[in-house]
Design an enzyme around this catalytic site. Structure first.
Site, PDB file in Angstrom:
ATOM      1  N   HIS A  53     -64.032  34.475  55.472  1.00 41.23           N
ATOM      2  CA  HIS A  53     -64.070  33.359  56.434  1.00 41.23           C
ATOM      3  C   HIS A  53     -65.208  33.459  57.445  1.00 41.23           C
ATOM      4  O   HIS A  53     -65.020  33.194  58.640  1.00 41.23           O
ATOM      5  CB  HIS A  53     -62.732  33.253  57.153  1.00 41.23           C
ATOM      6  CG  HIS A  53     -61.625  32.717  56.294  1.00 41.23           C
ATOM      7  ND1 HIS A  53     -61.851  31.973  55.160  1.00 41.23           N
ATOM      8  CD2 HIS A  53     -60.267  32.827  56.413  1.00 41.23           C
ATOM      9  CE1 HIS A  53     -60.688  31.641  54.619  1.00 41.23           C
ATOM     10  NE2 HIS A  53     -59.725  32.149  55.346  1.00 41.23           N
ATOM     11  N   HIS A  92     -59.058  25.122  58.291  1.00 36.28           N
ATOM     12  CA  HIS A  92     -57.938  26.007  57.946  1.00 36.28           C
ATOM     13  C   HIS A  92     -56.638  25.580  58.626  1.00 36.28           C
ATOM     14  O   HIS A  92     -55.901  26.401  59.160  1.00 36.28           O
ATOM     15  CB  HIS A  92     -58.283  27.448  58.332  1.00 36.28           C
ATOM     16  CG  HIS A  92     -57.579  28.493  57.516  1.00 36.28           C
ATOM     17  ND1 HIS A  92     -56.232  28.750  57.643  1.00 36.28           N
ATOM     18  CD2 HIS A  92     -58.024  29.346  56.560  1.00 36.28           C
ATOM     19  CE1 HIS A  92     -55.893  29.736  56.827  1.00 36.28           C
ATOM     20  NE2 HIS A  92     -56.963  30.107  56.145  1.00 36.28           N
ATOM     21  N   ALA A  93     -56.356  24.266  58.611  1.00 33.77           N
ATOM     22  CA  ALA A  93     -55.098  23.783  59.187  1.00 33.77           C
ATOM     23  C   ALA A  93     -53.908  24.242  58.359  1.00 33.77           C
ATOM     24  O   ALA A  93     -53.968  24.270  57.130  1.00 33.77           O
ATOM     25  CB  ALA A  93     -55.122  22.258  59.269  1.00 33.77           C
ATOM     26  N   TYR A  94     -52.837  24.613  59.061  1.00 35.25           N
ATOM     27  CA  TYR A  94     -51.555  24.899  58.423  1.00 35.25           C
ATOM     28  C   TYR A  94     -50.676  23.660  58.617  1.00 35.25           C
ATOM     29  O   TYR A  94     -50.316  23.319  59.741  1.00 35.25           O
ATOM     30  CB  TYR A  94     -50.843  26.073  59.089  1.00 35.25           C
ATOM     31  CG  TYR A  94     -51.342  27.455  58.789  1.00 35.25           C
ATOM     32  CD1 TYR A  94     -50.527  28.373  58.130  1.00 35.25           C
ATOM     33  CD2 TYR A  94     -52.600  27.884  59.209  1.00 35.25           C
ATOM     34  CE1 TYR A  94     -50.948  29.670  57.881  1.00 35.25           C
ATOM     35  CE2 TYR A  94     -53.038  29.182  58.966  1.00 35.25           C
ATOM     36  CZ  TYR A  94     -52.209  30.063  58.307  1.00 35.25           C
ATOM     37  OH  TYR A  94     -52.637  31.344  58.077  1.00 35.25           O
ATOM     38  N   ASP A  96     -52.021  32.050  47.175  1.00 33.36           N
ATOM     39  CA  ASP A  96     -53.227  32.228  47.977  1.00 33.36           C
ATOM     40  C   ASP A  96     -54.390  32.249  46.996  1.00 33.36           C
ATOM     41  O   ASP A  96     -55.072  33.255  46.828  1.00 33.36           O
ATOM     42  CB  ASP A  96     -53.160  33.513  48.804  1.00 33.36           C
ATOM     43  CG  ASP A  96     -54.289  33.615  49.825  1.00 33.36           C
ATOM     44  OD1 ASP A  96     -55.074  32.656  49.936  1.00 33.36           O
ATOM     45  OD2 ASP A  96     -54.391  34.652  50.512  1.00 33.36           O
ATOM     46  N   ASN A 121     -63.390  31.464  52.767  1.00 33.09           N
ATOM     47  CA  ASN A 121     -62.851  32.357  51.743  1.00 33.09           C
ATOM     48  C   ASN A 121     -63.670  33.647  51.637  1.00 33.09           C
ATOM     49  O   ASN A 121     -64.285  34.057  52.627  1.00 33.09           O
ATOM     50  CB  ASN A 121     -62.732  31.657  50.389  1.00 33.09           C
ATOM     51  CG  ASN A 121     -61.446  32.024  49.662  1.00 33.09           C
ATOM     52  OD1 ASN A 121     -61.103  33.192  49.552  1.00 33.09           O
ATOM     53  ND2 ASN A 121     -60.740  31.023  49.193  1.00 33.09           N
ATOM     54  N   GLU A 177     -57.248  24.214  51.859  1.00 34.73           N
ATOM     55  CA  GLU A 177     -58.624  24.468  52.274  1.00 34.73           C
ATOM     56  C   GLU A 177     -59.583  23.972  51.186  1.00 34.73           C
ATOM     57  O   GLU A 177     -59.835  24.666  50.207  1.00 34.73           O
ATOM     58  CB  GLU A 177     -58.819  25.966  52.511  1.00 34.73           C
ATOM     59  CG  GLU A 177     -57.824  26.583  53.482  1.00 34.73           C
ATOM     60  CD  GLU A 177     -57.741  28.086  53.310  1.00 34.73           C
ATOM     61  OE1 GLU A 177     -58.802  28.755  53.371  1.00 34.73           O
ATOM     62  OE2 GLU A 177     -56.623  28.593  53.086  1.00 34.73           O
TER      63      GLU A 177
END
Length: 378
Positions: A133, A206-208, A278, A107, A343
């Site tokens: 990040h 940071h997997a989507y 977000d 972040n 996250e």
């Protein structure tokens, strides 16, 4: 006679496995193959973790990316549930961080400035003039040393030593991240770090996720967060310092709620700032024990994910800036809100907010954190 008996026995085993495949358990383990090469010629590898339920997760030691993850729907059909690009060359080009380790600091840190023990440090900035990040060359762009653990619950241990001054951070930081594919279709991620100077650490993945099997965006999926507060931000998405109640706002997911219900509420300033969700949610349980941090349900496929973590918060990001220009490994364009990030982390900009849980790590201390993503179907 013995040869004939052996032939008949072997044939029966083959036919049994062919006719009744669901009764034959897959073998758990981990394998390794070459994924590609860095510009300097260094090999990068792809590791495949498989459990006895047949779940398969592929992870590379370049950035610790979760490259693919397959999970069954309610009928048992295995499909991809995380976004990713087709080749190693695509990862080298830079992606919207589809599944890597993020560090040293997940972040944002406002304007790349922080003070530790009275000394100011300047970190590299990216994204709206803030540090984001881990900087321009964060942990997601490093080649990690890999150790394979070939157990009934296979694991991949990744190690990287970040030198003093990297991206502006003080201290040599020794980092270890272990991915374990558990028997119950859960992927456990254990983070560990030590330092030789005072520094800050906030590691995450940071997997989507897309539990539809890449058939549609995530707006019909139901999200639950045991968090009665979230962190409002300024226009550059730096927290104001307030812990705001979610009650009466589009940020209330204390009960399972369809993600798309309020994501386009243009009357909400925070929705405008994030172009959707977000933001960091603050868990009601602020202990360091492993506790439930979220659930996600995809009603068409029946896939259900539970997320457990030792962290105090979770940044929820709904793929607001995906635009269809990137095509995934399934041949599907990743359009707006095609993925959901969970996250797990300490709060954004914690070094500049004394009221936030500390991210400071000192010599002699060990940073430890665990997050578990468990898949099932109903």
């Amino acid at each position: 006679m013995k040869i004939l008996s052996f032939f008949l026995f072997a044939s029966s085993i083959f036919l049994f496995a062919f006719i009744f495949p669901k009764l034959v358990k897959p073998k758990a383990g981990i394998s390794k193959e070459i994924f590609g090469k860095m510009p300097d010629g260094k090999e990068v590898h792809l590791f495949t973790l498989t459990n006895t339920a047949g779940m398969e997760v592929k992870i590379t030691n370049y950035g610790g990316y979760i490259v693919t993850w397959k999970a069954p729907d309610r009928t048992g059909k295995q499909e991809y549930i995380t976004l990713g690009v087709p080749t190693f060359a695509d990862y080298l080009k830079g992606t919207p961080v589809f599944g890597p380790i993020i560090g040293r600091y997940g972040n944002r840190i406002a304007k790349g400035k922080m003070v530790l023990d009275g000394k100011e440090y300047t970190l590299t900035t990216n994204g709206s003039g803030n540090h984001m990040h881990g900087g321009k060359i964060g942990f997601d762009k490093k080649v990690w040393a890999a150790t394979l653990v070939n157990n009934p619950e296979p694991a991949l241990k990744l190690q990287y030593t970040s030198p003093d001054g990297e991206e502006g951070y003080p201290g040599t930081l020794a980092v270890e991240v272990t991915y374990t594919l558990q028997k119950n279709n859960a992927l456990r991620i254990d983070y560990k770090a030590t330092t030789d100077k005072v520094t800050v650490v906030n590691l995450t993945n940071h997997a989507y996720f897309n539990l539809s099997g890449m058939k549609r965006d995530v707006l019909n999926q139901e999200l639950m967060l045991p968090a009665s507060k979230f962190l409002p931000t300024d226009r550059t998405q730096i927290p104001t310092g307030e812990l705001k109640s979610v009650a009466g706002t589009p940020f209330d997911f204390t009960k399972p709620t369809v993600i798309g219900n309020r994501i386009n509420d243009t009357t909400d300033t925070q929705i405008k700032y994030g172009h959707g969700y977000d933001h960091c949610w603050v868990f009601n349980d602020q202990s360091k024990k492993l506790k439930l941090g979220a659930t996600v349900y995809e009603p068409v496929s029946g896939r259900f994910m539970e997320m457990y973590t030792t962290e105090p918060g979770v940044q929820i990001y709904t793929g607001n800036h995906l635009n269809g220009k990137i095509q995934g490994k399934e041949g599907v364009p990743y359009t707006t809100r095609f993925g959901l990030c969970l996250e797990t982390q300490h709060f954004p900009d914690s070094p500049n907010h004394p009221n936030f849980p500390t991210t400071t790590l000192r010599p002699g201390e060990t940073y430890q954190s665990t997050t578990v993503y468990k898949l099932s179907a109903k």
